[in-house]
Design a protein around this motif. Structure first.
Motif, PDB file in Angstrom:
ATOM      1  N   SER A 215     -78.602 -18.901  -1.434  1.00 56.04           N
ATOM      2  CA  SER A 215     -78.788 -17.453  -1.314  1.00 56.04           C
ATOM      3  C   SER A 215     -80.264 -17.091  -1.222  1.00 56.04           C
ATOM      4  N   ASP A 216     -81.100 -18.055  -0.820  1.00 56.30           N
ATOM      5  CA  ASP A 216     -82.523 -17.784  -0.660  1.00 56.30           C
ATOM      6  C   ASP A 216     -82.735 -16.769   0.453  1.00 56.30           C
ATOM      7  N   HIS A 230     -79.816 -13.942   7.760  1.00 58.88           N
ATOM      8  CA  HIS A 230     -79.179 -12.804   7.099  1.00 58.88           C
ATOM      9  C   HIS A 230     -80.174 -12.230   6.107  1.00 58.88           C
ATOM     10  N   ILE A 231     -80.538 -10.967   6.279  1.00 60.10           N
ATOM     11  CA  ILE A 231     -81.580 -10.346   5.466  1.00 60.10           C
ATOM     12  C   ILE A 231     -80.998  -9.878   4.129  1.00 60.10           C
ATOM     13  N   THR A 232     -81.558 -10.386   3.038  1.00 54.44           N
ATOM     14  CA  THR A 232     -81.158  -9.985   1.690  1.00 54.44           C
ATOM     15  C   THR A 232     -82.407  -9.602   0.900  1.00 54.44           C
ATOM     16  N   LEU A 240     -75.179  -6.897   1.565  1.00 52.66           N
ATOM     17  CA  LEU A 240     -74.042  -6.141   2.086  1.00 52.66           C
ATOM     18  C   LEU A 240     -74.163  -4.697   1.656  1.00 52.66           C
ATOM     19  N   GLY A 241     -74.026  -3.788   2.609  1.00 55.47           N
ATOM     20  CA  GLY A 241     -74.058  -2.359   2.305  1.00 55.47           C
ATOM     21  C   GLY A 241     -72.802  -1.682   2.812  1.00 55.47           C
ATOM     22  N   CYS A 242     -72.620  -0.447   2.401  1.00 53.69           N
ATOM     23  CA  CYS A 242     -71.459   0.323   2.835  1.00 53.69           C
ATOM     24  C   CYS A 242     -71.845   1.793   2.939  1.00 53.69           C
ATOM     25  N   MET A 377     -74.419  -5.252   7.486  1.00 57.89           N
ATOM     26  CA  MET A 377     -75.394  -6.277   7.115  1.00 57.89           C
ATOM     27  C   MET A 377     -76.543  -6.232   8.113  1.00 57.89           C
ATOM     28  N   ARG A 378     -77.677  -6.779   7.720  1.00 63.63           N
ATOM     29  CA  ARG A 378     -78.844  -6.829   8.597  1.00 63.63           C
ATOM     30  C   ARG A 378     -79.195  -8.294   8.912  1.00 63.63           C
ATOM     31  N   PHE A 379     -79.657  -8.518  10.134  1.00 64.19           N
ATOM     32  CA  PHE A 379     -79.978  -9.868  10.575  1.00 64.19           C
ATOM     33  C   PHE A 379     -81.291  -9.884  11.341  1.00 64.19           C
TER      34      PHE A 379
END
Length: 421
Positions: A215-216, A230-232, A240-242, A377-379
Motif C-alpha cells: 500500500s505504498d 494508483h494515487i493514495t 477511494l472516494g465517493c 479513484m485517481r491514477f
C-alpha cells in the motif's frame, strides 16, 4: 442485489493465460481519451461473453438507444421498406466500440467478477459510512445541517477529515479501502474491480508480473506498455472516494479537479464508477421517482482549456459556453451528443475515466427518492511506446538528470534520497 451472484463452480476457473488487449483497439480508445478527455467502460453481458465495452459514442450507447433513435428518425422514412436497413446501420454505428476487456481477464484480488458484486451492499455500506459520520458529529455537538452545509472556509474539515460538502449540496467522502479487506464486503469488491480494471486499461496490456499487494503511495504497476500508479495518501489509504448526490441537491459549479500545467498531456486521471442504475432518467423511461438523479456532466475536450483570469468561481471559460453545455442540461430535449456528455449508466459498475483537467459538474438531483453514490479513484500514468509501431499519442517525457546528495556537497543529505525519474 441488483446483479445475480454466480457461484465459483458455475463460472469456472480463471484462465492462466491472459490474452491481452487488442493493440489497435486500445490505441483508438487512447486517441479518444486524448481528444475528448474521457472514455466510458460500459459492462455488456450476453450468452457468449461478459466484458467491458469501450463505446465510440458513449452517450448513444445506453440501453435505450433504440427508443431514443426512433424518436429522432425522420417520420417520413418510418413507413419506407428501405428505411429499416438504414436505421439499423445507424444503430450499429452508435453501438460501435473501440475495444473490449473481458471480465474474466481482470486480475482482481478477490477473484470476483462484476456479477459477484452485491451492489445493494455497496450502497448500504456507503450510506452507513455517511450516517456514522453524522452520528460522530452529533456526539461532538455538530448538527447534521452544519456538517453537510457547504463552507468555503472548511472550518470543520480538520475535525471531520475526508467529509467535504460541495457547492450545491453534494457530499464528497473518503472511504477507507485496503486491498484484501474482505471478500464479502460490497465496497471492497467494487473498489477492487474499479482499481484493477482502470489500471489494466491505462496500462495498455495485462501484467507480465505485478505485485500490488503493498500500500505504498509511491508504488506503481508496470504492465509492459505504460506505468500506472494508483494515487493514495502518504499512508497508502484513502485511495477511494465517493460523491453522494441526494434528492434535492442543487446543480454543482463548473470546475476542474486539477489545473496543473501539463495535465492535459495525460498524466493524471480520475475514474468514476456507478453503483446503481440511473440512465435515461431525463427521458422518463426508468423508475427514478420522476426526475434526474444528478448525473455528472463533462465538456468534451475541455481538458485542453485553461481557466481564464478574472473568472468567477464556477464560471466557464468563454470558448466552452456552447448552448448544449449551458442551456437546459437536464431537459429531455438536450441529447448531450455534441460538446456535452452526461455520465449515465444502464448497469451498475459502469466506469468513466476522465482527465483530471476536464471541466465538469454534477447536475441537480431532481428525483424524489434516489441517492446516487459515485465511487472514484485517481491514477497517474507514465506513457510508454505503443505496440505494433502505432504512433505516440502523448509526447515522450524529457529525461532529467538523476542527482543524489553525493553529487553536490553543499546539498543536505537525505536519509532516504528521492528517486527522480
Amino acid at each position: 442485489k441488483i446483479s445475480t451472484r454466480l457461484e465459483r463452480s458455475d463460472r469456472g476457473a480463471r484462465p492462466r493465460e491472459m490474452r491481452g488487449l487488442d493493440p489497435s483497439g486500445i490505441h483508438a480508445a487512447y486517441v479518444a481519451l486524448e481528444r475528448d478527455g474521457f472514455v466510458v467502460l460500459r459492462p455488456r453481458r450476453d450468452s457468449e461473453r461478459d466484458c467491458y465495452d469501450i463505446p465510440v459514442y458513449p452517450q448513444r450507447d445506453l440501453g435505450a438507444v433504440n427508443d431514443a433513435s426512433r424518436k429522432e428518425f425522420p417520420r417520413s422514412l418510418r413507413g419506407d421498406a428501405h428505411a429499416l436497413p438504414r436505421f439499423q446501420a445507424l444503430v450499429d454505428k452508435w453501438r460501435s466500440r473501440h475495444t473490449s476487456i473481458l471480465f474474466e481477464d481482470i486480475p482482481v484480488k478477490h477473484d470476483v467478477l462484476l456479477h459477484d458484486v452485491d451492489w445493494g451492499a455497496v450502497v448500504s455500506e456507503i450510506w452507513g459510512h455517511y450516517h456514522a459520520t453524522l452520528i460522530d458529529a452529533a456526539s461532538k455537538g455538530v448538527s447534521a445541517e452544519q456538517l453537510t452545509r457547504y463552507d468555503p472556509e472548511e472550518k470543520l474539515a480538520a475535525q471531520f477529515p475526508g467529509f467535504q460538502p460541495r457547492i450545491g449540496g453534494r457530499i464528497d467522502m473518503d472511504i477507507p479501502f485496503e486491498v484484501g479487506y474482505g471478500e464479502d464486503s460490497g465496497v471492497a469488491c467494487a473498489a477492487d474491480l474499479l482499481k484493477e480494471t482502470v489500471e489494466m486499461f491505462l496500462a495498455g496490456n495485462y501484467p507480465e508480473s505485478s505485485n500490488t499487494e503493498g500500500s505504498d503511495a509511491a508504488s506503481s504497476v508496470i504492465y509492459g506498455v505504460n506505468t500506472v500508479r494508483h494515487i493514495t495518501d502518504e499512508n497508502g489509504r484513502f485511495g477511494l472516494g465517493c460523491v453522494i448526490s441526494r434528492p434535492g441537491d442543487a446543480v454543482q459549479n463548473w470546475h476542474q479537479d486539477g489545473d496543473s500545467l501539463g495535465e492535459d498531456k495525460g498524466k493524471t486521471f480520475i475514474a468514476f464508477m456507478t453503483t446503481s442504475r440511473g440512465a435515461m432518467g431525463r427521458r422518463g423511461d426508468n423508475d427514478l421517482g420522476g426526475g434526474l438523479p444528478g448525473p455528472l456532466q463533462i465538456i468534451k475536450g475541455s481538458h485542453k482549456v485553461n481557466a481564464e483570469p478574472g473568472l468567477k468561481e464556477g464560471e466557464l471559460p468563454e470558448r466552452l459556453r456552447s448552448k448544449e453545455v449551458t442551456e437546459k442540461a437536464d431537459s429531455p430535449e438536450n441529447k448531450h451528443t455534441g460538446d456535452s456528455y452526461l455520465f449515465e449508466a444502464d448497469e451498475p459498475g459502469t466506469i468513466c475515466v476522465m482527465n483530471y483537467r476536464c471541466w465538469h459538474r454534477g447536475l441537480a438531483n431532481t428525483s424524489t427518492r434516489i441517492m446516487r453514490p459515485l465511487l472514484y479513484m485517481r491514477f497517474e500514468v507514465k506513457w510508454g511506446r505503443p505496440r505494433n509501431g502505432l504512433p505516440r499519442i502523448y509526447p515522450r517525457e524529457p529525461k532529467r538528470k538523476r542527482e543524489t546528495p553525493m553529487d553536490d556537497a553543499s546539498k543536505k543529505r537525505r536519509v532516504t534520497p528521492t528517486q527522480v525519474s
